[in-house]
Design a protein around this motif. Structure first.
Motif, PDB file in Angstrom:
ATOM      1  N   PRO A   1     107.316  61.672 -24.843  1.00  0.00           N
ATOM      2  CA  PRO A   1     106.775  61.540 -23.488  1.00  0.00           C
ATOM      3  C   PRO A   1     105.411  60.866 -23.520  1.00  0.00           C
ATOM      4  O   PRO A   1     104.630  61.047 -24.468  1.00  0.00           O
ATOM      5  N   VAL A   2     105.109  60.088 -22.487  1.00  0.00           N
ATOM      6  CA  VAL A   2     103.791  59.476 -22.315  1.00  0.00           C
ATOM      7  C   VAL A   2     103.376  59.667 -20.867  1.00  0.00           C
ATOM      8  O   VAL A   2     104.125  60.209 -20.057  1.00  0.00           O
ATOM      9  N   THR A   3     102.187  59.207 -20.542  1.00  0.00           N
ATOM     10  CA  THR A   3     101.706  59.201 -19.163  1.00  0.00           C
ATOM     11  C   THR A   3     101.306  57.783 -18.793  1.00  0.00           C
ATOM     12  O   THR A   3     101.290  56.883 -19.640  1.00  0.00           O
ATOM     13  N   GLN A   4     100.941  57.575 -17.551  1.00  0.00           N
ATOM     14  CA  GLN A   4     100.463  56.260 -17.129  1.00  0.00           C
ATOM     15  C   GLN A   4      99.176  55.860 -17.865  1.00  0.00           C
ATOM     16  O   GLN A   4      98.895  54.677 -18.018  1.00  0.00           O
ATOM     17  N   GLN A   5      98.416  56.846 -18.329  1.00  0.00           N
ATOM     18  CA  GLN A   5      97.146  56.562 -18.992  1.00  0.00           C
ATOM     19  C   GLN A   5      97.293  56.380 -20.507  1.00  0.00           C
ATOM     20  O   GLN A   5      96.334  55.983 -21.177  1.00  0.00           O
ATOM     21  N   THR A   6      98.456  56.660 -21.061  1.00  0.00           N
ATOM     22  CA  THR A   6      98.653  56.506 -22.505  1.00  0.00           C
ATOM     23  C   THR A   6      98.444  55.053 -22.912  1.00  0.00           C
ATOM     24  O   THR A   6      99.009  54.141 -22.303  1.00  0.00           O
ATOM     25  N   ARG A   7      97.636  54.839 -23.932  1.00  0.00           N
ATOM     26  CA  ARG A   7      97.405  53.480 -24.400  1.00  0.00           C
ATOM     27  C   ARG A   7      98.607  52.969 -25.183  1.00  0.00           C
ATOM     28  O   ARG A   7      99.281  53.714 -25.887  1.00  0.00           O
ATOM     29  N   VAL A   8      98.832  51.653 -25.080  1.00  0.00           N
ATOM     30  CA  VAL A   8      99.985  51.035 -25.736  1.00  0.00           C
ATOM     31  C   VAL A   8      99.574  49.955 -26.730  1.00  0.00           C
ATOM     32  O   VAL A   8     100.414  49.448 -27.470  1.00  0.00           O
ATOM     33  N   ASP A   9      98.291  49.586 -26.753  1.00  0.00           N
ATOM     34  CA  ASP A   9      97.857  48.488 -27.616  1.00  0.00           C
ATOM     35  C   ASP A   9      97.746  48.953 -29.068  1.00  0.00           C
ATOM     36  O   ASP A   9      97.727  50.147 -29.363  1.00  0.00           O
ATOM     37  N   PHE A  10      97.649  47.995 -29.973  1.00  0.00           N
ATOM     38  CA  PHE A  10      97.660  48.278 -31.404  1.00  0.00           C
ATOM     39  C   PHE A  10      96.421  49.028 -31.872  1.00  0.00           C
ATOM     40  O   PHE A  10      96.401  49.551 -32.992  1.00  0.00           O
ATOM     41  N   TYR A  11      95.354  49.080 -31.044  1.00  0.00           N
ATOM     42  CA  TYR A  11      94.110  49.715 -31.443  1.00  0.00           C
ATOM     43  C   TYR A  11      93.938  51.101 -30.815  1.00  0.00           C
ATOM     44  O   TYR A  11      92.862  51.687 -30.876  1.00  0.00           O
ATOM     45  N   ALA A  12      94.996  51.619 -30.230  1.00  0.00           N
ATOM     46  CA  ALA A  12      94.898  52.890 -29.516  1.00  0.00           C
ATOM     47  C   ALA A  12      94.804  54.083 -30.445  1.00  0.00           C
ATOM     48  O   ALA A  12      94.203  55.102 -30.110  1.00  0.00           O
ATOM     49  N   ASP A  13      95.394  53.979 -31.613  1.00  0.00           N
ATOM     50  CA  ASP A  13      95.582  55.135 -32.472  1.00  0.00           C
ATOM     51  C   ASP A  13      94.312  55.450 -33.269  1.00  0.00           C
ATOM     52  O   ASP A  13      94.066  54.857 -34.317  1.00  0.00           O
ATOM     53  N   GLU A  14      93.560  56.391 -32.775  1.00  0.00           N
ATOM     54  CA  GLU A  14      92.318  56.768 -33.463  1.00  0.00           C
ATOM     55  C   GLU A  14      92.577  57.661 -34.678  1.00  0.00           C
ATOM     56  O   GLU A  14      91.672  57.953 -35.449  1.00  0.00           O
ATOM     57  N   SER A  15      93.830  58.114 -34.841  1.00  0.00           N
ATOM     58  CA  SER A  15      94.127  59.003 -35.982  1.00  0.00           C
ATOM     59  C   SER A  15      94.365  58.222 -37.258  1.00  0.00           C
ATOM     60  O   SER A  15      94.396  58.779 -38.338  1.00  0.00           O
ATOM     61  N   GLY A  16      94.590  56.897 -37.133  1.00  0.00           N
ATOM     62  CA  GLY A  16      94.983  56.115 -38.299  1.00  0.00           C
ATOM     63  C   GLY A  16      93.812  55.879 -39.236  1.00  0.00           C
ATOM     64  O   GLY A  16      92.961  55.031 -38.998  1.00  0.00           O
TER      65      GLY A  16
END
Length: 226
Positions: free
Chosen positions: A208-223
């Protein structure tokens, strides 16, 4: 994920979607709201499976690779958190396809959407991928849910080897599927009932996601292995 749109959507079937996309709240990067209109009860991300590049035909899920690298599997996970697309221990090179679902995932999604669709017409639209072709507006076709493959084959015969369709939706607009040509996942807006069916499909890797969920390649701060 490209931002520039080079033509008018006035009078097109795609206009109702395009006119409802954007980032009203601002913020960094790109979000689901730029891909799917904000008029649905549920939003989902379908991860395009990784394919082994050794000719074996094997596939690998995002969750499996994330666990192998000790990276959390979550809705904003980027392939950049999975170093160089390679598996640990000198395994094969894994790549995920951008711009469209693989055949197996697409068929599974069609089965999940069928109860909400029935026999009503389904629209298929090619937007940014059509801009490099000799056309002056988005390419739009109308068929049935089962007619996706034949529609795509006809478009490719007409204009060349393009990904897509980028958008598909039924006449009653009860769901929208978006496969942006830059992204390695497909995003869906639908009812909560339809979302439950999709989430329960064994052939699909989905969150599940929301309208605010980021989709770009730089969204993942956990990486931590970028």
């Amino acid at each position: 994920m490209a931002e520039v749109r080079g033509w008018s959507y006035e009078g097109t079937e795609l206009a109702w979607i395009h006119d409802r996309l954007g980032r009203p709240d601002g913020g960094p990067g790109h979000a689901v709201s730029e891909l799917v209109p904000g008029c649905f009860g549920a939003y989902l991300r379908i991860f395009h499976p990784f394919q082994a590049m050794d000719g074996s035909g094997r596939t690998c899920s995002w969750r499996t690779l994330a666990e192998a690298y000790g990276v959390p599997f979550h809705a904003e996970l980027s392939h950049r958190s999975l170093p160089a697309g390679t598996a640990p221990s000198s395994g094969p090179l894994w790549l995920a396809e951008s711009g469209q679902l693989d055949d197996r995932s697409r068929r599974a999604l069609q089965r999940c959407l069928a109860p909400a669709t029935g026999d009503q017409p389904v629209f298929y639209a090619y937007d940014l991928v059509a801009m490099s072709e000799d056309v002056d507006s988005p390419i739009e076709r109308c068929s049935s849910l089962a007619g996706l493959d034949s529609t795509h084959a006809a478009v490719r015969t007409e204009i060349g080897d393009v990904d897509g369709p980028e958008f598909w939706w039924p006449q009653d607009r009860s769901w929208v599927v978006t496969s942006d040509h830059d992204l390695l996942s497909t995003y869906i807006g639908c009812s909560t009932e339809t979302a439950r069916r999709i989430l329960q499909a064994d052939e699909l890797e989905v969150l599940p996601v929301t309208q605010q969920t980021r989709v770009d390649f730089y969204a993942d701060e956990s990486g931590h292995l970028r």
